[in-house]
Design a protein around this motif. Structure first.
Motif, short mmCIF file in Angstrom:
data_model
loop_
_atom_site.label_atom_id
_atom_site.label_comp_id
_atom_site.label_asym_id
_atom_site.label_seq_id
_atom_site.Cartn_x
_atom_site.Cartn_y
_atom_site.Cartn_z
N GLY A 188 13.40 18.25 -13.68
CA GLY A 188 13.82 19.20 -14.71
C GLY A 188 13.70 18.67 -16.13
O GLY A 188 14.10 19.35 -17.07
N GLY A 189 13.22 17.44 -16.30
CA GLY A 189 12.99 16.93 -17.65
C GLY A 189 13.70 15.63 -18.01
O GLY A 189 13.94 15.35 -19.17
N VAL A 190 14.00 14.80 -17.01
CA VAL A 190 14.66 13.51 -17.24
C VAL A 190 15.87 13.70 -18.16
O VAL A 190 15.91 13.25 -19.31
CB VAL A 190 13.70 12.44 -17.80
N ASN A 191 16.84 14.41 -17.61
CA ASN A 191 18.00 14.82 -18.39
C ASN A 191 19.25 14.16 -17.81
O ASN A 191 19.74 14.58 -16.76
CB ASN A 191 18.09 16.35 -18.28
N ARG A 302 14.08 -4.50 -17.99
CA ARG A 302 12.79 -3.82 -18.25
C ARG A 302 13.02 -2.40 -18.74
O ARG A 302 12.25 -1.88 -19.53
CB ARG A 302 11.92 -3.82 -16.98
N GLY A 303 14.10 -1.78 -18.27
CA GLY A 303 14.44 -0.45 -18.76
C GLY A 303 14.74 -0.48 -20.25
O GLY A 303 14.29 0.38 -21.01
N GLU A 304 15.50 -1.49 -20.68
CA GLU A 304 15.82 -1.62 -22.11
C GLU A 304 14.57 -1.90 -22.93
O GLU A 304 14.37 -1.34 -24.00
CB GLU A 304 16.84 -2.74 -22.34
N GLN A 305 13.73 -2.79 -22.40
CA GLN A 305 12.48 -3.12 -23.10
C GLN A 305 11.62 -1.86 -23.25
O GLN A 305 11.08 -1.59 -24.34
CB GLN A 305 11.71 -4.18 -22.29
N LEU A 306 11.52 -1.10 -22.17
CA LEU A 306 10.72 0.13 -22.19
C LEU A 306 11.30 1.11 -23.20
O LEU A 306 10.57 1.70 -24.01
CB LEU A 306 10.71 0.74 -20.78
N ARG A 307 12.60 1.26 -23.18
CA ARG A 307 13.26 2.21 -24.08
C ARG A 307 13.06 1.83 -25.54
O ARG A 307 12.77 2.68 -26.39
CB ARG A 307 14.73 2.29 -23.71
N ARG A 308 13.20 0.54 -25.85
CA ARG A 308 12.96 0.08 -27.23
C ARG A 308 11.54 0.41 -27.66
O ARG A 308 11.30 0.91 -28.75
CB ARG A 308 13.18 -1.44 -27.34
N GLY A 309 10.59 0.14 -26.76
CA GLY A 309 9.18 0.43 -27.05
C GLY A 309 8.95 1.91 -27.27
O GLY A 309 8.21 2.31 -28.17
N LEU A 310 9.58 2.73 -26.43
CA LEU A 310 9.40 4.18 -26.56
C LEU A 310 10.01 4.67 -27.87
O LEU A 310 9.43 5.50 -28.57
CB LEU A 310 10.04 4.91 -25.37
N ASP A 311 11.18 4.13 -28.21
CA ASP A 311 11.81 4.54 -29.47
C ASP A 311 10.92 4.20 -30.66
O ASP A 311 10.82 4.97 -31.61
CB ASP A 311 13.20 3.88 -29.62
N ALA A 324 13.29 9.82 -26.59
CA ALA A 324 13.19 9.18 -25.28
C ALA A 324 14.57 9.26 -24.66
O ALA A 324 15.58 9.12 -25.34
CB ALA A 324 12.76 7.73 -25.42
N ARG A 325 14.61 9.53 -23.35
CA ARG A 325 15.90 9.59 -22.69
C ARG A 325 15.74 9.19 -21.22
O ARG A 325 14.64 9.24 -20.66
CB ARG A 325 16.53 10.97 -22.83
N GLY A 326 16.85 8.80 -20.63
CA GLY A 326 16.81 8.40 -19.22
C GLY A 326 17.70 7.21 -18.97
O GLY A 326 18.44 6.78 -19.86
N TRP A 327 17.66 6.73 -17.74
CA TRP A 327 18.42 5.54 -17.34
C TRP A 327 17.46 4.56 -16.71
O TRP A 327 16.58 4.95 -15.91
CB TRP A 327 19.46 5.91 -16.28
N GLY A 328 17.65 3.28 -16.99
CA GLY A 328 16.89 2.23 -16.32
C GLY A 328 15.40 2.48 -16.35
O GLY A 328 14.81 2.69 -17.42
N LEU A 329 14.78 2.49 -15.17
CA LEU A 329 13.34 2.73 -15.10
C LEU A 329 13.02 4.16 -14.67
O LEU A 329 12.07 4.41 -13.95
CB LEU A 329 12.69 1.70 -14.18
N LEU A 330 13.83 5.07 -15.16
CA LEU A 330 13.55 6.51 -15.06
C LEU A 330 13.69 7.03 -16.48
O LEU A 330 14.77 7.42 -16.93
CB LEU A 330 14.54 7.17 -14.09
N GLN A 331 12.58 6.95 -17.21
CA GLN A 331 12.61 7.32 -18.62
C GLN A 331 11.68 8.51 -18.86
O GLN A 331 10.65 8.66 -18.21
CB GLN A 331 12.15 6.14 -19.49
#
Ligand code: PLP
Length: 394
Positions: A188-191, A302-311, A324-331
């Motif tokens: 439904g949109g990684v909500n 890795r989730g934090e690293q990914l999120r920083r990169g996405l931001d 960007a939104r999500g938890w861990g490795l579901l972004q």
């Protein structure tokens, strides 16, 4: 049948987070079989365990005791709020089991003749008839009406919508048997769920004896950085359903229940292949390796690293990306409403950069790599996504 619109890509082998096509080209896989290949492709522990299992025994049916099933059930129960497990083969099937359980609960515990299950808008619970009826998205219903009766929906993360619905249904006494909801909405949109909203739902359910069922098919088994999505919310369900990540790429589904919700008796529900030795060995290997290799720690880092990169990509591409939104490795990366590009365009551009991504709805690009992804692979993922965005920007 022409059920799928497939990418013109044929993948023939894989290792870790990488897959190769027929021509030998390498792709970084941030789809992982749709959040299923928890330990990546062709993981060594999986290969060993499953080879051993293939040589020993694959399927016997639930007419007999199955030690692999008991071991997996034991692990799941020891590591969650649940007390027992029912095994099936997919997420939709796990939800079907939960829907049947909810109806039995409604009849038996709340004395309801025609029990209603509450579900959220933009939910996704699978494609079988009852699961798709529970899925409150018209585009999945179109052409397949009539839907299965007995579902009513409220707005996700909107407490007044939930409370109004519950109150309006129960003015003349009990009618609601269960609430079926995802801790984080995947398709439904990684909500992500709002903890305050979920706490309130938990309170209403406990007060009225309504079953709280979490569909953890996508977010469960470590993907959120916790073993279970409910830990992100601080709210324990009475029932939860699992599938995708549990088998590490093999077909397995499960419904876990607390003992108060354990209503099934012999003959109530069954599955020929559910809980077979091979699938359960796969599941057992996945969860044991999660612990042994401290994969949850990896998911968080890795989730934090990914999120920083996405931001930072959002800052660099403000005309395309919104958040960007999500938890861990579901972004999820959300594309701006006023941008004429859809998620499919970004996914196609990424494919040209040999990065596999999958949409979650029209405007969200979902990133769900194997949970064992490494630091330099996340860096590589971000580089490829950036290149893709540069090329579609012009
Ligand atoms: C994928 C998914 C399902 C359906 O699982 P299948 O194995 O495809 O039947 C159900 N619920 C959620 C939350 C999912 O992400």
């Amino acid at each position: 049948m022409g059920t799928y619109s497939r990418y013109p890509l044929t993948l023939v082998r894989g290792r870790g987070c990488w897959v190769r096509d027929q021509q030998g080209r390498r792709y970084l896989d941030a789809v992982a079989g749709i959040a299923a290949c928890t330990l990546g492709h062709s993981d060594r522990a999986m290969r060993r365990a499953l080879k051993d299992q293939l040589q020993r025994l694959q399927h016997v049916s639930n007419l007999y005791q199955i030690p692999e099933q008991e071991q997996l059930a034991r692990w799941l129960v020891d590591n969650s709020c649940a007390d027992s497990a029912f095994f099936c083969n997919s997420g939709a099937e796990a939800n079907e089991a939960a829907i049947k359980l909810a109806r039995k609960h409604g009849h038996q515990r709340r004395g309801i003749e025609r029990p209603i299950i509450l579900t959220a808008n933009a939910s996704f619970h699978g494609r079988t008839l009852a699961a798709v009826s529970a899925t409150n998205q018209p585009r999945y219903h179109k052409g397949f009406e009539p839907m299965v009766d007995g579902f009513k929906s409220f707005i996700y993360n909107d407490l007044s919508s939930f409370e109004n619905l519950l109150r309006s249904l129960e003015v003349h006494g009990p009618r609601v048997s269960a609430v079926l909801i995802e801790p984080l909405q995947g398709e439904g949109g990684v909500n992500p769920g709002d903890p305050a909203f979920f706490h309130a739902i938990r309170h209403h359910c406990s007060e009225k004896g309504i079953l709280l069922i979490f569909d953890e098919v996508q977010v469960g088994v470590g993907r959120s950085g916790f073993l279970w999505g409910y830990e992100q919310l601080g709210v324990a369900p009475d029932v939860m359903t699992l599938a995708k990540g549990l088998g590490g790429g093999h077909a397995i589904g499960a419904m876990l229940v607390q003992k108060e919700a354990d209503l099934f008796e012999p003959g109530d529900h069954a599955s020929t292949f559910g809980g077979n030795p091979f699938a359960c060995r796969a599941g057992l290997t996945v969860v044991q390796e999660l612990k042994r290799r401290d994969v949850l720690c990896n998911v968080r880092k890795r989730g934090e690293q990914l999120r920083r990169g996405l931001d930072s990509l959002i800052e660099r591409f403000p005309n395309i990306l919104w958040q960007a939104r999500g938890w861990g490795l579901l972004q999820g990366v959300v594309i701006r409403d006023d941008c004429n590009l859809g998620a499919a365009a970004v996914v196609n551009a990424a494919l040209n950069q040999r990065l596999l991504l999958v949409p979650a709805g029209a405007k969200v690009v979902r990133i769900v790599p194997p949970l064992v992804i490494r630091r330099r692979e996340v860096t590589e993922l971000l580089i490829r996504l950036e290149r893709a965005l540069q090329l579609i920007q012009v």
